[in-house]
Scaffold this active site. Structure first.
Site, mmCIF file in Angstrom:
data_model
loop_
_atom_site.group_PDB
_atom_site.id
_atom_site.type_symbol
_atom_site.label_atom_id
_atom_site.label_comp_id
_atom_site.label_asym_id
_atom_site.label_seq_id
_atom_site.Cartn_x
_atom_site.Cartn_y
_atom_site.Cartn_z
ATOM 1 N N ASP A 180 0.802 0.268 11.639
ATOM 2 C CA ASP A 180 1.553 1.145 10.731
ATOM 3 C C ASP A 180 3.060 1.008 10.890
ATOM 4 O O ASP A 180 3.804 1.968 10.722
ATOM 5 C CB ASP A 180 1.147 2.626 10.932
ATOM 6 N N LYS A 202 4.371 -3.108 7.687
ATOM 7 C CA LYS A 202 4.187 -4.536 7.401
ATOM 8 C C LYS A 202 4.127 -4.831 5.916
ATOM 9 O O LYS A 202 4.610 -5.856 5.466
ATOM 10 C CB LYS A 202 2.888 -5.046 8.044
ATOM 11 N N GLY A 209 -4.045 -0.429 6.473
ATOM 12 C CA GLY A 209 -3.502 0.313 5.340
ATOM 13 C C GLY A 209 -2.067 -0.083 5.118
ATOM 14 O O GLY A 209 -1.235 0.108 5.982
ATOM 15 N N HIS A 210 -1.810 -0.715 4.012
ATOM 16 C CA HIS A 210 -0.427 -1.051 3.666
ATOM 17 C C HIS A 210 -0.026 -0.193 2.485
ATOM 18 O O HIS A 210 -0.757 -0.126 1.517
ATOM 19 C CB HIS A 210 -0.303 -2.492 3.150
ATOM 20 N N THR A 211 1.148 0.410 2.566
ATOM 21 C CA THR A 211 1.689 1.041 1.364
ATOM 22 C C THR A 211 2.806 0.144 0.875
ATOM 23 O O THR A 211 3.704 -0.194 1.646
ATOM 24 C CB THR A 211 2.264 2.430 1.678
ATOM 25 N N GLN A 256 -3.369 -3.870 11.707
ATOM 26 C CA GLN A 256 -3.226 -3.119 12.959
ATOM 27 C C GLN A 256 -1.970 -3.575 13.720
ATOM 28 O O GLN A 256 -0.975 -3.867 13.091
ATOM 29 C CB GLN A 256 -4.483 -3.234 13.836
ATOM 30 N N VAL A 270 -2.618 5.714 5.860
ATOM 31 C CA VAL A 270 -2.941 5.300 4.486
ATOM 32 C C VAL A 270 -4.459 5.219 4.316
ATOM 33 O O VAL A 270 -5.016 5.535 3.276
ATOM 34 C CB VAL A 270 -2.312 3.913 4.191
ATOM 35 N N THR A 276 -7.013 6.592 6.543
ATOM 36 C CA THR A 276 -7.848 7.730 6.927
ATOM 37 C C THR A 276 -7.255 9.068 6.534
ATOM 38 O O THR A 276 -7.944 10.088 6.592
ATOM 39 C CB THR A 276 -8.033 7.748 8.457
ATOM 40 N N ARG A 315 -5.307 10.620 8.325
ATOM 41 C CA ARG A 315 -5.063 11.379 9.564
ATOM 42 C C ARG A 315 -3.569 11.406 9.879
ATOM 43 O O ARG A 315 -2.867 10.428 9.647
ATOM 44 C CB ARG A 315 -5.764 10.694 10.745
ATOM 45 N N ASP A 324 16.084 4.554 8.888
ATOM 46 C CA ASP A 324 16.600 5.748 8.186
ATOM 47 C C ASP A 324 15.960 7.043 8.671
ATOM 48 O O ASP A 324 16.577 8.108 8.595
ATOM 49 C CB ASP A 324 16.378 5.596 6.670
HETATM 50 P P1 IMP Z 1 -11.342 0.609 14.057
HETATM 51 O O1 IMP Z 1 -10.406 -0.510 13.770
HETATM 52 O O2 IMP Z 1 -11.743 1.379 12.830
HETATM 53 O O3 IMP Z 1 -12.519 0.202 14.884
HETATM 54 O O4 IMP Z 1 -10.543 1.696 14.966
HETATM 55 C C1 IMP Z 1 -10.128 1.378 16.287
HETATM 56 C C2 IMP Z 1 -8.774 1.966 16.595
HETATM 57 O O5 IMP Z 1 -7.776 1.269 15.842
HETATM 58 C C3 IMP Z 1 -8.611 3.435 16.218
HETATM 59 O O6 IMP Z 1 -7.741 4.051 17.166
HETATM 60 C C4 IMP Z 1 -7.934 3.387 14.864
HETATM 61 O O7 IMP Z 1 -7.215 4.569 14.582
HETATM 62 C C5 IMP Z 1 -7.016 2.202 15.064
HETATM 63 N N1 IMP Z 1 -6.652 1.533 13.807
HETATM 64 C C6 IMP Z 1 -7.424 0.757 13.042
HETATM 65 N N2 IMP Z 1 -6.740 0.292 11.997
HETATM 66 C C7 IMP Z 1 -5.498 0.770 12.099
HETATM 67 C C8 IMP Z 1 -4.300 0.586 11.326
HETATM 68 O O8 IMP Z 1 -4.223 -0.113 10.319
HETATM 69 N N3 IMP Z 1 -3.205 1.241 11.786
HETATM 70 C C9 IMP Z 1 -3.213 1.989 12.912
HETATM 71 N N4 IMP Z 1 -4.298 2.176 13.650
HETATM 72 C C10 IMP Z 1 -5.431 1.559 13.266
#
Ligand code: IMP
Length: 428
Positions: free
Chosen positions: A13, A16, A40-42, A223, A298, A300, A302, A332
């Site tokens: 996050d 990218k 998740g890319h925005t 990630q 983006v 989940t 969360r 910023d």
């Molecule tokens: P998984 O990739 O769904 O198996 O989740 C494993 C861990 O990677 C968890 O802590 C997720 O929140 C984190 N995670 C997976 N994808 C992303 C991402 O794109 N950004 C930030 N954290 C991620």
């Protein structure tokens, strides 16, 4: 012409999508090499905001060929829905290429992901629940289903049956769930086969030829470094290799073909899910970073955990990825703080430690040692050059660069596509 890797230097996050899209106009191929729709890319283009999970962000740049490499895990339902969502908004997606060797996420993988997390209770990883881990586990266990299997019904049936024979025992006997019927899964997968077929290709051949022809190829990590299954904060990681080496295995290109590795680095730190995070803030500063930075996942939805910049992590990212440059994002967001703490080292059991400890227990005990840098209050979103930044913002960037071990070649000063200061071109 260069083959570039662009990856997250922290826990994902880092922004990218913006970086890839900024380069998109000059890039011929944008390749995802690992992960799946957990990313998740925005991307903001003009007044339009696009949230992409599986598709490479280059899909929004006309002239660029987006590629889903062999190292990616593909949920076919998500792939088709992202494509049709973009088509409805007038985006041409016809150039997409999908590796025939990429593994498929099926409904039983998402089921296993969710029930495993529930079963782990307080020890859960906090996965995105998208079936990522179980799909990679099947790949390594050699019971995975690949994109190419969609085109041989008999093989597909055999493979789904083989995978479910074992999984159903676990689902029924351990998790007390109903067994999943192989026939229904095969039937569902076959409904996607024809729609995906036009995109399926021998992507390693195409990419190697493209590099040899001098095309610009951008490998886009999902990630981040600290979520890498080998180099991250295991077990609180994803199940693939976002680090630079993953681009080679996940796209089928040799390391000698990669000319530049760019780490995307947020001017502070965030993390989603469970696991250690030394500079995490639980106070009003953390809340302010979350609110101002829009730190909500983006994929989940969360809230992200937020904290100050951690130079130990940045240095580690430089090392394990062989970074040649950083792209510093979201500078910023830090506007308005009188002083900005930056973690320069850790204290672990009373000792000062400069490098990320390899021991999980040590990392859990790491306390940040902060240096205070003077803040700035001027709006920086209109800055076009480094010299346009207030002196204290310049000093903040220079300090981060010195601590992190690679030059900062671009700085994000706002969410829009043009709100970026380019210092050294990534394409030279
Ligand atoms: P998984 O990739 O769904 O198996 O989740 C494993 C861990 O990677 C968890 O802590 C997720 O929140 C984190 N995670 C997976 N994808 C992303 C991402 O794109 N950004 C930030 N954290 C991620």
């Amino acid at each position: 012409m260069p083959a570039l890797v662009l990856l997250g230097a922290q826990w994902g996050d880092e922004g990218k999508g913006k970086a890839t899209d900024l380069l998109g106009g000059s890039v011929d191929y944008v390749v995802r090499y690992q992960g799946g729709n957990n990313a998740g890319h925005t991307v903001v283009v003009g007044d339009q905001k696009y949230a992409l999970h599986l598709l490479p962000s280059g899909i929004l740049s006309p002239g660029c060929t987006p590629v889903i490499g062999n190292g990616v895990v593909v949920d076919p339902a998500v792939l088709l829905s992202e494509l049709s969502g973009l088509n409805e908004r007038g985006v041409d997606t016809s150039k997409l290429l999908v590796s025939g060797n990429a593994h498929l996420i099926t409904p039983y993988h998402t089921t296993v992901d969710k029930v495993t997390e529930r079963f782990l209770g307080s020890r859960k990883i906090g996965t995105t629940g998208r079936g990522i881990g179980p799909t990679y586990a099947d790949k390594i266990n050699r019971v995975g289903i690949r994109v190419q299997d969609l085109y041989d019904e008999s093989i597909l049936t055999q493979k789904v049956e083989a995978a479910l024979d074992f999984k159903n025992q676990i689902l029924a006997k351990l998790y007390n769930r109903r067994a999943i019927e192989a026939g229904a899964i095969v039937e569902e997968l076959l409904t996607y086969a024809e729609q995906i077929k036009p995109y399926v290709a021998d992507t390693t051949l195409i990419l190697n030829n493209a590099i040899d022809e001098g095309k610009v190829v951008l490998f886009e990590g999902g990630q981040g470094t600290l979520l890498d299954v080998d180099h991250g904060t295991y077990p609180f990681v994803t199940s693939s290799n976002p680090t630079a080496g993953g681009a080679c295995t996940g796209a089928g290109v040799g390391p000698t073909k990669i000319s530049r590795v760019i780490g995307i680095l947020k001017a502070y730190t965030t993390r989603v899910g469970a696991g250690p995070f030394p500079t995490e803030l639980f106070d009003k500063d953390g809340e302010a970073l979350r609110t101002i930075g829009g730190e909500r996942g983006v994929t989940t939805g969360r809230d992200r955990r937020c904290g100050w910049f951690d130079a130990v992590i940045a240095r580690y990212a430089t090392r394990v990825n062989g970074l040649t440059d950083f792209f510093l994002t979201k500078l910023d967001v830090l506007t308005g703080w009188e002083q900005i703490p930056v973690c320069v080292a850790y204290e672990i059991d009373g000792k000062r430690v400069e490098e990320l400890p390899y021991s999980q227990s040590d990392f859990h005990h790491a306390k940040p040692i902060y240096e205070m840098l003077p803040g700035w209050s001027e709006d920086i979103t209109k800055a076009k050059t480094f010299a346009d930044l207030p002196k204290n913002a310049q000093a903040y960037v220079k300090a981060l660069e010195e601590m992190s071990g690679a030059p900062i070649s671009a700085i994000g000063v706002g969410p829009g596509r043009t709100e970026t200061i380019e210092i050294n071109s990534f394409l030279s």
